[in-house]
Design a protein around this motif. Structure first.
Motif, PDB file in Angstrom:
ATOM      1  N   GLN A   1      51.013  40.611  37.807  1.00 38.84           N
ATOM      2  CA  GLN A   1      50.910  41.925  37.039  1.00 38.84           C
ATOM      3  C   GLN A   1      49.450  42.606  37.015  1.00 38.84           C
ATOM      4  O   GLN A   1      49.294  43.703  37.549  1.00 38.84           O
ATOM      5  N   GLU A   2      48.749  41.704  36.574  1.00 40.77           N
ATOM      6  CA  GLU A   2      47.163  42.101  36.328  1.00 40.77           C
ATOM      7  C   GLU A   2      46.673  42.380  37.744  1.00 40.77           C
ATOM      8  O   GLU A   2      45.903  43.297  38.276  1.00 40.77           O
ATOM      9  N   GLU A   3      46.983  41.381  38.926  1.00 45.65           N
ATOM     10  CA  GLU A   3      46.462  41.689  40.212  1.00 45.65           C
ATOM     11  C   GLU A   3      47.251  42.825  40.977  1.00 45.65           C
ATOM     12  O   GLU A   3      46.429  43.628  41.673  1.00 45.65           O
ATOM     13  N   LEU A   4      48.239  43.151  40.359  1.00 42.77           N
ATOM     14  CA  LEU A   4      48.967  44.593  40.925  1.00 42.77           C
ATOM     15  C   LEU A   4      48.221  45.679  40.262  1.00 42.77           C
ATOM     16  O   LEU A   4      47.877  46.500  41.133  1.00 42.77           O
ATOM     17  N   LEU A   5      47.842  45.701  39.125  1.00 37.96           N
ATOM     18  CA  LEU A   5      47.183  46.798  38.281  1.00 37.96           C
ATOM     19  C   LEU A   5      45.460  47.003  39.069  1.00 37.96           C
ATOM     20  O   LEU A   5      45.316  47.955  39.335  1.00 37.96           O
ATOM     21  N   GLN A   6      45.082  46.037  39.539  1.00 32.27           N
ATOM     22  CA  GLN A   6      43.722  45.966  39.835  1.00 32.27           C
ATOM     23  C   GLN A   6      44.036  46.521  41.297  1.00 32.27           C
ATOM     24  O   GLN A   6      42.997  47.436  41.739  1.00 32.27           O
ATOM     25  N   ALA A   7      44.671  46.135  42.054  1.00 36.20           N
ATOM     26  CA  ALA A   7      44.954  46.558  43.380  1.00 36.20           C
ATOM     27  C   ALA A   7      45.368  47.927  43.376  1.00 36.20           C
ATOM     28  O   ALA A   7      44.893  48.766  44.526  1.00 36.20           O
ATOM     29  N   ASN A   8      46.091  48.550  42.476  1.00 34.51           N
ATOM     30  CA  ASN A   8      46.518  49.864  42.319  1.00 34.51           C
ATOM     31  C   ASN A   8      45.165  50.746  41.930  1.00 34.51           C
ATOM     32  O   ASN A   8      45.217  51.786  42.667  1.00 34.51           O
ATOM     33  N   ARG A   9      44.183  50.137  41.557  1.00 35.00           N
ATOM     34  CA  ARG A   9      42.839  50.999  41.254  1.00 35.00           C
ATOM     35  C   ARG A   9      42.267  51.208  42.560  1.00 35.00           C
ATOM     36  O   ARG A   9      41.491  52.220  42.848  1.00 35.00           O
ATOM     37  N   ILE A  10      42.187  50.141  43.641  1.00 37.44           N
ATOM     38  CA  ILE A  10      41.541  50.381  44.924  1.00 37.44           C
ATOM     39  C   ILE A  10      42.506  50.401  46.199  1.00 37.44           C
ATOM     40  O   ILE A  10      42.115  50.111  47.163  1.00 37.44           O
ATOM     41  N   LYS A  11      43.652  50.951  45.863  1.00 34.72           N
ATOM     42  CA  LYS A  11      44.666  50.999  46.812  1.00 34.72           C
ATOM     43  C   LYS A  11      44.122  51.969  47.894  1.00 34.72           C
ATOM     44  O   LYS A  11      44.740  51.966  48.972  1.00 34.72           O
TER      45      LYS A  11
END
Length: 595
Positions: free
Chosen positions: A167-177
């Motif tokens: 989930q944390e990886e998802l949130l980080q990837a969401n910031r640089i999507k």
């Protein structure tokens, strides 16, 4: 003398001469005819026979030496009757309780087969619920087996460190999507591989923080049949945590033994009852038969599918079923007859065919080929034709009469020497013939202990009969004789195989023949004649099979049986003569010890 008187004298003289000549001619012929008729009468002398034992034939009326019944004139019809057939009178058939039936085609015969089985879960509706998220069980919503669950219902809550990291990886990837959309899609796909839906992913993105515990939901509806985890257990992805079964439909699996498999087919109807549901009967159809036999139990399973909407049936309930197999495929040549009609020697199966010629009833032996067993009946593959009449009760009585008459019988398929009841000077009496010529066996034959135990009541009743005769007690001896006959009939013939079977059949036939007319005996002398035959058979039985553990003694009296000698069996060396009783109680000596 005038002319008138002369004429009268002439007429008288002519009449006298005519009478004299007529007497000489016709009177002589009458005498000759009378002598011829006398000779003819002598040639057709009346033969007397027994209605129960037609082999007994005597020149004078009297009583049957075997059963004591009054003899009746023999009505000869030998020219019309088959020489291999035994003729019986109506009285003899009534006394022997002989019953017959007309055989017909085997089509439509029933084969009732009893089966035992159990109610089981339909394997197609048994589901293993596994976890798609690795982690630790934080909460269990279902804590015991037997609880009902519905599809989508939460079963447990799992904390997964891997899921928190993803989930944390998802949130980080969401910031640089915007810069790296591929990385964002890969993070979403990673959660999707753990069966995290789009709604849950959107919830994570909108809250901008990871979910700590994830639910495990039921994939199917049903009953929890097994619980495989406890609170606090660590589980891996794909690990089973529950077993869920849909019990709305079940299987009833019946055990089918190898010998019964030809009678159970797919499509057979089964009527069955459940032990825990008394008074209720269920019906089903065999939908599948296991193609493999269990190597330990030697049975295959026949499956019946049943709806269980009311939840009456529960897995592991015992069931008892009946298959009514209509033998519609049986050849038109096949016959179905009662088992009581068949006499089996181990190698041959025989029945007796009834025929009527010139109003005379006769029975003839016929070999048949047995087919499948139908409980209390057999299918006959060969040997009978539709419309023939066979004996179904009293078969043994007919066979005994055939054997005594020298006709083909179960143990003598080619016939033998008839036991006749008249004496021509050098011939022995009927009693002697029976006791001395039948069933002599000098070698010992090994049988099982169970077979020996089956024979022991015969010796007990024989010894009681012997003791009653030594005390001159007619009624007690007849009672013991009847008990002896019953003990012979109660012996399980299946315990005798091979050579022992043939010997037992011969000895049992002798005993039954000797004892079958005890009810007609009115004197001790008649009973002692039968006891002579019984003793010879019993001694033969002991020397052949050795069923007794304790020693027995053969005693011999040289004066009995019209000075021909007679033997009997005793548990003691003390001489107590059953052939003379109190009149010569100690006549005899020990001739042999049987150990």
């Amino acid at each position: 003398m005038n002319t008138k008187n002369k004429n009268i004298i002439k007429m008288v003289g002519v009449l006298f001469v005519g009478l004299l000549l007529g007497w000489m001619i016709f009177g002589g012929n009458d005498a000759s005819k009378s002598e011829h008729d006398h000779n003819a009468e002598e040639g057709t002398e009346t033969i007397w026979t027994c209605s129960m034992h037609p082999q007994i034939q005597m020149k004078e009326p009297g009583q049957c030496p075997l059963c004591g019944m009054d003899l009746i004139p023999l009505e000869s019809n030998e020219s019309a009757m088959d020489p291999n057939a035994i003729q019986m009178t109506e009285d003899a058939m009534k006394l022997a309780n002989i019953q017959t039936m007309i055989v017909g085609g085997g089509n439509g015969a029933n084969k009732k087969l009893a089966l035992n089985g159990k109610v089981q879960i339909d394997e197609r509706k048994l589901y293993t619920q596994s976890t798609h998220i690795p982690g630790r069980i934080e909460r269990l919503m279902i804590n015991f087996t037997g609880e009902k669950v519905n599809r989508g219902q939460t079963l447990a809550m799992v904390y997964s460190p891997e899921m928190v990291t993803a989930q944390e990886e998802l949130l980080q990837a969401n910031r640089i999507k915007e810069a790296q959309p591929e990385l964002f899609e890969a993070a979403k796909q990673k959660l999707g591989n753990w069966k995290i839906g789009s709604a849950t992913i959107n919830k994570i993105l909108s809250s901008n923080k990871p979910i700590q515990q994830f639910p495990i939901t039921a994939d199917v509806s049903g009953i929890i049949t097994a619980k495989k985890v406890d609170l606090g257990d660590y589980v891996g992805q794909g690990m089973p945590i529950y077993e869920i079964a849909d019990l709305s439909s079940l299987w009833v699996l019946f055990d089918v033994y190898e010998s019964d498999m030809p009678w159970v087919k797919v499509g057979n109807k089964i009527s069955y009852t459940i032990q825990s549901l008394p008074g209720e009967t269920f019906e089903g159809v065999v939908s599948f038969i296991d193609p493999l036999i269990n190597p330990q139990t030697r049975v295959a399973s026949a499956r019946v599918e049943v709806k269980n909407s009311e939840n009456k049936l529960k897995p592991e309930m015992f069931a008892s079923g009946i298959v009514n197999n209509i033998l519609a495929t049986t050849s038109s040549k096949g016959m179905v007859i009662p088992k009581s009609a068949v006499m089996w020697t181990g190698e041959r199966s025989v029945v007796y065919i009834k025929s009527i010629v010139s109003n005379k009833v006769s029975f003839k032996l016929r070999n048949v080929t047995l087919g499948a067993s139908l409980g209390d009946a057999y299918i006959i593959k060969d040997g009978l034709s539709e419309g023939e009449e066979i004996v179904i009760n009293g078969t043994f009585a007919v066979d005994a009469a055939s054997q005594l008459a020298g006709k083909p019988s179960m143990m003598s398929p080619d016939g033998g020497k008839a036991i006749i009841g008249h004496n021509h000077g050098n011939e022995t009496s009927p009693v002697s013939n029976v006791s001395e010529t039948k069933g002599k066996n000098t070698k010992s034959v090994s049988i099982s202990q169970k077979a020996k135990d089956n024979l022991k009541p015969i010796f007990e009743n024989y010894l009681e009969m012997k003791d009653a005769l030594t005390n001159d007690n007619l009624e007690a001896a007849k009672k013991s004789g009847n008990n002896l006959l019953k003990s012979v009939e109660n012996v399980n013939m299946a315990l005798f195989t091979g050579e022992s079977h043939n010997i037992w059949m011969s000895l049992s036939t002798e005993l039954k023949t000797s004892l079958e007319h005890l009810g007609h005996f009115k004197t001790l002398e008649e009973l002692r004649k039968a006891f002579l035959q019984v003793s010879n058979s019993i001694i033969n039985l002991e020397t052949t099979f050795n069923p007794n553990d304790k020693p027995l003694y053969v005693l011999h009296c040289p004066m009995a049986n019209n000075n021909k000698g007679a033997d009997w069996l005793s548990t003691s060396k003390e001489v107590r003569n059953p052939y003379y009783g109190k009149s010569m109680l100690t006549c005899g000596e020990v001739s042999k010890e049987l150990k």
